[in-house]
Design an enzyme around this catalytic site. Structure first.
Site, PDB file in Angstrom:
ATOM      1  CG  HIS A  43      -1.816   1.136   1.371  1.00  0.00           C
ATOM      2  ND1 HIS A  43      -1.823   1.975   2.460  1.00  0.00           N
ATOM      3  CD2 HIS A  43      -2.788   1.578   0.528  1.00  0.00           C
ATOM      4  CE1 HIS A  43      -2.757   2.892   2.315  1.00  0.00           C
ATOM      5  NE2 HIS A  43      -3.360   2.661   1.154  1.00  0.00           N
ATOM      6  CG  HIS A  85      -3.271   9.171   0.006  1.00  0.00           C
ATOM      7  ND1 HIS A  85      -3.849   9.924   1.010  1.00  0.00           N
ATOM      8  CD2 HIS A  85      -4.155   8.194  -0.288  1.00  0.00           C
ATOM      9  CE1 HIS A  85      -5.025   9.423   1.314  1.00  0.00           C
ATOM     10  NE2 HIS A  85      -5.249   8.372   0.537  1.00  0.00           N
TER      11      HIS A  85
END
Length: 290
Positions: A43, A85
């Site tokens: 991730h 992100h």
């Protein structure tokens, strides 16, 4: 990254909408040839030990033997696609020190040259001081030939046509798309299903996934089965009924973000296709231990 299941007949979709999938789901759970070992998906790279969405996180994920690396892609003010992100830069860079007088710290308000001045590693550890925000092309290069890519299109406020922009950028990387399609080593996903669809319309040969922050409805899954290859929910929303339902529709299911060993084991037992984790090295050990 395993090949996606073949789509079931339209009858299955109709039954799903009607809520009558239990017999089909039971059969799908025992489908011959299904692997009981999910893909290890890092991730934002190995973000438990390296700064997320950086080249350090990607290369560390390779060292941790991740099958795939998940990263987030956004667009700068001058049109460069970079890996980040958050919609703003404060959490993971020193932008407030480098540009103290800016009214906005949204990534989309900065050019690629301005981003190149930022430190995207020191926030996690001095060990990573000077780590830059990578471009999409740099991130793909860091993956190497044996690690797959799960690319999340991060759509922030005011952003338009990002799915098409990602498709265009992937086309411009010499040799990448033909190889990725031939080896099934690229999946593009997003919470914004309209942008996912826009990407799919541009590059239908590339697998796509739909991210879900809430448990997907029967209608959402039925729609996904018509054009996507993955339905990827939060792991806390996932139970055996959902896994079986997704598989009955011919879709794969990757769950996120699974960091506790007990949760990893629970997802493995459910038969998910991929586990997205900040700690791929831990998941790899859990799988090895059986």
């Amino acid at each position: 990254m395993r090949l996606s299941r073949s789509a079931r007949p339209a009858l299955v979709v109709s039954l799903l909408v009607a809520g009558l999938t239990a017999p089909i789901a039971t059969a799908a759970a025992g489908e011959p040839g299904r692997s009981d070992r999910p893909d290890v998906i890092a991730h934002r790279g190995s973000s438990g030990v390296a700064p997320e969405n950086t080249l350090a996180a990607i290369t560390t994920a390779r060292e941790h033997r991740a099958d795939s690396v998940e990263v987030d892609v956004q667009r700068t003010a001058d049109g460069e696609l970079v890996l980040l992100h958050d919609c703003t830069l404060e959490r993971t860079t020193d932008v407030e020190e480098v540009f103290p007088d800016r009214e906005s710290y949204a990534l989309s308000d900065f050019t690629s040259d301005e981003l190149a001045r930022l430190d995207a590693g020191s926030w996690l550890s001095p060990e990573f001081a000077g780590e830059p925000i990578p471009t999409l092309r740099e991130g793909i290069r860091a993956l190497g030939p044996r690690t797959d890519l799960l690319l999340e299109v991060k759509v922030c406020a005011g952003e338009e046509d990002l799915g098409k922009a990602v498709a265009d950028a992937l086309r411009e990387i010499p040799g990448y798309l033909p190889r990725a399609v031939a080896t099934d080593s690229l999946v593009v996903q997003s919470f914004d299903h309209d942008e996912t669809r826009a990407f799919h319309d541009e590059l239908p040969e590339v697998s796509v996934g739909l991210l879900f922050g809430a448990r997907p409805t029967d209608a959402e899954l039925a729609d996904a089965a018509g054009w996507a290859q993955q339905a990827n929910p939060r792991h806390t929303l996932t139970d055996q009924a959902l896994v079986d339902q997704v598989h009955a529709l011919g879709l794969d299911i990757n769950v996120w973000t699974v960091n506790a060993e007990s949760d990893m084991r629970a997802m493995i037992d459910l038969g998910v296709d991929g586990v997205i984790t900040d700690y791929p090295q831990v998941l790899r050990e859990v799988l090895r231990a059986g």
